[in-house]
Scaffold this motif. Sequence first.
Motif, PDB file in Angstrom:
ATOM      1  N   UNK A   1      35.615 101.391  56.086  1.00 43.50           N
ATOM      2  CA  UNK A   1      35.076  99.636  56.254  1.00 43.50           C
ATOM      3  C   UNK A   1      35.540  99.067  55.900  1.00 43.50           C
ATOM      4  N   UNK A   2      34.849  98.145  57.141  1.00 35.83           N
ATOM      5  CA  UNK A   2      35.971  96.421  57.459  1.00 35.83           C
ATOM      6  C   UNK A   2      36.605  95.584  56.352  1.00 35.83           C
ATOM      7  N   UNK A   3      36.071  96.199  54.648  1.00 36.53           N
ATOM      8  CA  UNK A   3      36.500  95.441  53.899  1.00 36.53           C
ATOM      9  C   UNK A   3      37.547  96.388  53.465  1.00 36.53           C
ATOM     10  N   UNK A   4      37.663  97.302  54.049  1.00 37.63           N
ATOM     11  CA  UNK A   4      39.722  98.004  53.656  1.00 37.63           C
ATOM     12  C   UNK A   4      39.825  98.177  55.011  1.00 37.63           C
ATOM     13  N   UNK A   5      40.938  97.600  55.473  1.00 34.82           N
ATOM     14  CA  UNK A   5      41.404  98.414  56.766  1.00 34.82           C
ATOM     15  C   UNK A   5      42.044  99.270  56.326  1.00 34.82           C
TER      16      UNK A   5
ATOM     17  N   UNK B   1      37.181  91.109  54.674  1.00 33.90           N
ATOM     18  CA  UNK B   1      37.603  91.497  56.043  1.00 33.90           C
ATOM     19  C   UNK B   1      37.949  90.425  56.573  1.00 33.90           C
ATOM     20  N   UNK B   2      37.568  89.460  56.315  1.00 34.91           N
ATOM     21  CA  UNK B   2      38.457  88.319  57.249  1.00 34.91           C
ATOM     22  C   UNK B   2      40.079  88.242  56.400  1.00 34.91           C
ATOM     23  N   UNK B   3      39.910  88.537  55.187  1.00 35.85           N
ATOM     24  CA  UNK B   3      41.669  88.984  54.615  1.00 35.85           C
ATOM     25  C   UNK B   3      42.071  89.800  55.418  1.00 35.85           C
ATOM     26  N   UNK B   4      41.626  90.810  54.983  1.00 40.14           N
ATOM     27  CA  UNK B   4      42.384  92.193  56.457  1.00 40.14           C
ATOM     28  C   UNK B   4      42.579  92.013  57.805  1.00 40.14           C
ATOM     29  N   UNK B   5      41.817  91.559  58.128  1.00 37.08           N
ATOM     30  CA  UNK B   5      42.171  90.934  59.266  1.00 37.08           C
ATOM     31  C   UNK B   5      43.165  90.216  59.722  1.00 37.08           C
ATOM     32  N   UNK B   6      43.596  89.550  59.068  1.00 42.36           N
ATOM     33  CA  UNK B   6      44.452  88.301  58.374  1.00 42.36           C
ATOM     34  C   UNK B   6      45.805  89.697  57.989  1.00 42.36           C
ATOM     35  N   UNK B   7      45.336  90.334  57.401  1.00 42.73           N
ATOM     36  CA  UNK B   7      46.875  91.306  56.591  1.00 42.73           C
ATOM     37  C   UNK B   7      46.962  91.782  58.094  1.00 42.73           C
ATOM     38  N   UNK B   8      46.901  92.771  59.079  1.00 42.25           N
ATOM     39  CA  UNK B   8      47.007  93.406  59.653  1.00 42.25           C
ATOM     40  C   UNK B   8      47.673  92.998  61.038  1.00 42.25           C
TER      41      UNK B   8
END
Length: 233
Positions: free
Chosen positions: A103-107, A134-141
């Motif tokens: 899930x994009x919301x939990x990478x 998903x955007x916050x996850x993209x930023x995290x990784x």
Amino acid sequence: MSKIRRGRQKYYNVFSYFYDLFIKLHSHNYGEETRKFLVDSAQLEEKIHPRVLDICCGTGSVVLAFAKQFSDILAVGYDFSLGMMHKARDKDVSDKIMFINGDAARLSFADESFDVVCCSHALYELKNEVRKAALLEMKRVVKPSGLVLIMEHEVPRKRFIKMLFYIRMMTMGPKDSREFVKQGISPFEKIFVNVTLAHSRSGKSKLIICQKKPPGVADPIPLESMAKIQDKR
Ligand SMILES: C[S@@+](CC[C@H](N)C(=O)[O-])C[C@H]1O[C@@H](n2cnc3c(N)ncnc32)[C@H](O)[C@@H]1O
């Protein structure tokens, strides 16, 4: 995962059978040019073994374009639809790309694992809270010096085409997708810095280029993050 999201997953599994044909008819000859524009905007020419993550990768057209352009790449395609990912895997004749179902919301990656994290023509189809997560996850990784690249449809200028575009959005996407595509870069400026907007040559797609931190911030040595990626191989 919620019931609704599981329903969406099933919808994409069915859609995977004719997705590529649909895109071919929809984007005419612009698809390849648009993907090349995204890949060129990633600024990876100087990087050795660049690490790229494509979330909501669908049938893999973007992640395959990255793998074609950079022979030493570590590329990951990520999607919650197994149907879409099977199609993508079948196209990867070089067997270079890692495809991960999730899930994009939990990478499922450690912080700051990638030089580039991208998402093409998919965010507008996510529900508001999933999109934000998903955007916050993209930023995290993404690494501190890395880029997050978001490609989305541009709202068509011609009235009739614009009407068809909104009808499609109302029938296929979540309620707020229309608002989202009209908002431009403002949702991204709330999360990232130095957000810029560019357009593909055809003007049909827009690319939002986002940074995690201002330029000049060095990347930490990626010990744990690399180990986590290699475990998945
Ligand atoms: C319109 S397709 C875009 C595919 C591809 N990026 C492209 O440019 O052709 C949207 C994709 O997002 C995926 N997707 C939608 N919601 C998702 C979620 N919550 N997590 C992961 N993937 C998701 C779907 O399975 C589908 O493959």
